[in-house]
Scaffold this motif. Sequence first.
Motif, PDB file in Angstrom:
ATOM      1  N   ASP A  78       0.743  -1.102  -0.133  1.00  0.00           N
ATOM      2  CA  ASP A  78      -0.093   0.109   0.070  1.00  0.00           C
ATOM      3  C   ASP A  78       0.829   1.259  -0.070  1.00  0.00           C
ATOM      4  O   ASP A  78       1.678   1.311   0.859  1.00  0.00           O
ATOM      5  CB  ASP A  78      -0.874  -0.141   1.329  1.00  0.00           C
ATOM      6  CG  ASP A  78      -1.898   1.186   1.351  1.00  0.00           C
ATOM      7  OD1 ASP A  78      -2.666   1.230   0.298  1.00  0.00           O
ATOM      8  OD2 ASP A  78      -1.814   1.968   2.070  1.00  0.00           O
ATOM      9  N   CYS A  79       0.588   2.127  -0.893  1.00  0.00           N
ATOM     10  CA  CYS A  79       1.033   3.508  -0.868  1.00  0.00           C
ATOM     11  C   CYS A  79       0.256   4.538  -1.077  1.00  0.00           C
ATOM     12  O   CYS A  79      -1.081   4.314  -1.205  1.00  0.00           O
ATOM     13  CB  CYS A  79       2.152   3.559  -1.877  1.00  0.00           C
ATOM     14  SG  CYS A  79       1.568   3.815  -3.608  1.00  0.00           S
ATOM     15  N   ASP A  80       0.483   5.868  -0.769  1.00  0.00           N
ATOM     16  CA  ASP A  80      -0.232   6.919  -1.313  1.00  0.00           C
ATOM     17  C   ASP A  80      -0.827   7.148  -2.688  1.00  0.00           C
ATOM     18  O   ASP A  80      -0.108   6.424  -3.525  1.00  0.00           O
ATOM     19  CB  ASP A  80       0.186   8.324  -0.826  1.00  0.00           C
ATOM     20  CG  ASP A  80       0.381   8.464   0.700  1.00  0.00           C
ATOM     21  OD1 ASP A  80      -0.463   7.506   1.576  1.00  0.00           O
ATOM     22  OD2 ASP A  80       0.862   9.231   0.917  1.00  0.00           O
ATOM     23  N   ARG A  81      -1.978   7.714  -2.961  1.00  0.00           N
ATOM     24  CA  ARG A  81      -2.495   8.047  -4.423  1.00  0.00           C
ATOM     25  C   ARG A  81      -1.435   8.652  -5.135  1.00  0.00           C
ATOM     26  O   ARG A  81      -0.802   9.720  -4.717  1.00  0.00           O
ATOM     27  CB  ARG A  81      -3.688   8.629  -4.378  1.00  0.00           C
ATOM     28  CG  ARG A  81      -4.571   8.561  -5.640  1.00  0.00           C
ATOM     29  CD  ARG A  81      -5.766   9.076  -5.630  1.00  0.00           C
ATOM     30  NE  ARG A  81      -6.124   9.332  -7.170  1.00  0.00           N
ATOM     31  CZ  ARG A  81      -7.565   9.488  -7.303  1.00  0.00           C
ATOM     32  NH1 ARG A  81      -8.400   9.754  -6.546  1.00  0.00           N
ATOM     33  NH2 ARG A  81      -8.149   9.533  -8.758  1.00  0.00           N
ATOM     34  N   LEU A  82      -1.118   8.153  -6.268  1.00  0.00           N
ATOM     35  CA  LEU A  82      -0.405   8.927  -7.215  1.00  0.00           C
ATOM     36  C   LEU A  82      -0.876   9.488  -8.543  1.00  0.00           C
ATOM     37  O   LEU A  82      -2.101   9.170  -8.819  1.00  0.00           O
ATOM     38  CB  LEU A  82       0.804   8.112  -7.853  1.00  0.00           C
ATOM     39  CG  LEU A  82       1.813   7.655  -6.459  1.00  0.00           C
ATOM     40  CD1 LEU A  82       1.734   6.316  -6.198  1.00  0.00           C
ATOM     41  CD2 LEU A  82       3.313   7.846  -6.930  1.00  0.00           C
ATOM     42  N   THR A  83      -0.386  10.499  -9.063  1.00  0.00           N
ATOM     43  CA  THR A  83      -0.899  11.093 -10.257  1.00  0.00           C
ATOM     44  C   THR A  83      -0.403  10.357 -11.832  1.00  0.00           C
ATOM     45  O   THR A  83      -0.917  10.677 -12.845  1.00  0.00           O
ATOM     46  CB  THR A  83      -0.810  12.501 -10.220  1.00  0.00           C
ATOM     47  OG1 THR A  83       0.801  12.813 -10.581  1.00  0.00           O
ATOM     48  CG2 THR A  83      -1.492  13.370  -9.237  1.00  0.00           C
ATOM     49  N   GLU A  84       0.635   9.375 -11.588  1.00  0.00           N
ATOM     50  CA  GLU A  84       1.266   8.739 -12.811  1.00  0.00           C
ATOM     51  C   GLU A  84       0.055   7.885 -13.420  1.00  0.00           C
ATOM     52  O   GLU A  84      -0.763   7.306 -12.743  1.00  0.00           O
ATOM     53  CB  GLU A  84       2.278   7.907 -12.401  1.00  0.00           C
ATOM     54  CG  GLU A  84       3.206   7.293 -13.575  1.00  0.00           C
ATOM     55  CD  GLU A  84       4.280   6.614 -13.023  1.00  0.00           C
ATOM     56  OE1 GLU A  84       4.707   5.697 -13.928  1.00  0.00           O
ATOM     57  OE2 GLU A  84       4.634   6.499 -12.071  1.00  0.00           O
ATOM     58  N   THR A  85       0.041   8.139 -14.719  1.00  0.00           N
ATOM     59  CA  THR A  85      -0.986   7.443 -15.668  1.00  0.00           C
ATOM     60  C   THR A  85      -0.159   6.535 -16.821  1.00  0.00           C
ATOM     61  O   THR A  85       1.010   6.701 -16.899  1.00  0.00           O
ATOM     62  CB  THR A  85      -1.815   8.477 -16.266  1.00  0.00           C
ATOM     63  OG1 THR A  85      -1.287   9.084 -16.968  1.00  0.00           O
ATOM     64  CG2 THR A  85      -2.756   9.059 -15.371  1.00  0.00           C
ATOM     65  N   THR A  86      -0.940   5.572 -17.154  1.00  0.00           N
ATOM     66  CA  THR A  86      -0.476   4.762 -18.203  1.00  0.00           C
ATOM     67  C   THR A  86      -1.612   4.343 -19.060  1.00  0.00           C
ATOM     68  O   THR A  86      -2.732   4.507 -18.598  1.00  0.00           O
ATOM     69  CB  THR A  86       0.149   3.344 -17.875  1.00  0.00           C
ATOM     70  OG1 THR A  86       0.998   2.666 -18.890  1.00  0.00           O
ATOM     71  CG2 THR A  86      -0.668   2.612 -16.781  1.00  0.00           C
ATOM     72  N   LEU A  87      -1.245   3.527 -20.094  1.00  0.00           N
ATOM     73  CA  LEU A  87      -2.509   3.144 -20.990  1.00  0.00           C
ATOM     74  C   LEU A  87      -2.760   1.710 -20.744  1.00  0.00           C
ATOM     75  O   LEU A  87      -1.872   0.770 -20.511  1.00  0.00           O
ATOM     76  CB  LEU A  87      -2.184   3.270 -22.586  1.00  0.00           C
ATOM     77  CG  LEU A  87      -2.115   4.604 -23.249  1.00  0.00           C
ATOM     78  CD1 LEU A  87      -1.651   4.434 -24.504  1.00  0.00           C
ATOM     79  CD2 LEU A  87      -3.357   5.175 -23.141  1.00  0.00           C
ATOM     80  N   SER A  88      -4.029   1.275 -20.538  1.00  0.00           N
ATOM     81  CA  SER A  88      -4.383  -0.294 -20.277  1.00  0.00           C
ATOM     82  C   SER A  88      -4.230  -0.950 -21.623  1.00  0.00           C
ATOM     83  O   SER A  88      -3.917  -0.329 -22.635  1.00  0.00           O
ATOM     84  CB  SER A  88      -5.907  -0.237 -19.760  1.00  0.00           C
ATOM     85  OG  SER A  88      -6.762   0.185 -20.647  1.00  0.00           O
ATOM     86  N   VAL A  89      -4.444  -2.262 -21.414  1.00  0.00           N
ATOM     87  CA  VAL A  89      -4.568  -3.217 -22.670  1.00  0.00           C
ATOM     88  C   VAL A  89      -5.693  -2.704 -23.524  1.00  0.00           C
ATOM     89  O   VAL A  89      -5.551  -2.911 -24.692  1.00  0.00           O
ATOM     90  CB  VAL A  89      -4.790  -4.571 -22.380  1.00  0.00           C
ATOM     91  CG1 VAL A  89      -3.402  -4.961 -21.320  1.00  0.00           C
ATOM     92  CG2 VAL A  89      -5.933  -4.877 -21.478  1.00  0.00           C
ATOM     93  N   LYS A  90      -6.624  -2.109 -23.177  1.00  0.00           N
ATOM     94  CA  LYS A  90      -7.703  -1.482 -24.024  1.00  0.00           C
ATOM     95  C   LYS A  90      -7.610  -0.267 -24.636  1.00  0.00           C
ATOM     96  O   LYS A  90      -8.251   0.506 -25.272  1.00  0.00           O
ATOM     97  CB  LYS A  90      -9.028  -1.695 -23.250  1.00  0.00           C
ATOM     98  CG  LYS A  90      -9.425  -2.808 -22.759  1.00  0.00           C
ATOM     99  CD  LYS A  90     -10.905  -2.967 -22.164  1.00  0.00           C
ATOM    100  CE  LYS A  90     -11.201  -4.207 -21.404  1.00  0.00           C
ATOM    101  NZ  LYS A  90     -12.527  -4.193 -20.800  1.00  0.00           N
TER     102      LYS A  90
END
Length: 274
Positions: free
Chosen positions: A106-118
Amino acid sequence: MVDVPRELVQHLGRLLAAERRARGTRTGTRALTCFYQALMVLVWFRKAEDVALLAAGFGVSRATAYHYRDEGIAVLAAQAQDLHTALRRVADDGWSHVILDGKLFDCDRLTETTLSVKGEVIDAWYSGKHRDFGANIQAVMRPEGLPIWTSEALPGHLHDTRCARTLGITAALNWSAADLDLPTLADSGYESAGHGIKTPIKQPAKGSRLAPDNRAYNRLLRGLRWQGERGFAILIGRWTTLRHTTASPRQIGDIVAAALHLTHVEYKYLPQSC
């Protein structure tokens, strides 16, 4: 007071002293001795104390406390053996198998995003399975549950099998099964990970029941694999700071590796050179 043996403080103090010598640190230029720096690091691991409070308690600045903590994590994590060496030791000790498991730390919420398989934009460190933010850590345990190796941290949205393949864990475990006669037991999340990784046989489609021999295989596998659940429990139960971290999630792998080395010291599971 902190409930860790004095020998553990002294062990970490020796590692820190070696690090200072390697860096050429002059005697008397540090705010804390190696012993008290080690004690501060162990208080943080054991009690998950706020670093600002630790700094005040040990009479150093907050920035110095963060520096000392990170230095302690680094020297402990550097003691970790590679996976192949850890597997050879288990085989040499006469164990019949190892257990592979993964956990979201568990960690704090982050703003880093990525693309899902969809192709959708998602939070990189959010696990839909656990509905929480965290880092995926893979671990290999001995049959009685003692963890022998932990991986670096990968984003929480990744599946256990993908993490194991990305980090080369499945290749190493397939090698150990072929060359060391040391198979791996794992849950159904690692299906099709290779011949050396034994996973449960899934229920047939259309509601058909498994054949009796397949049901017996699954029951035997569960009876042997459940001890692997103790591996992460040993680490998290002993080192409170692993339950939630406000540090960068990419640092969680080093924090867990450091906690693993501390555990090995307490369990007296160290190479002779240590």
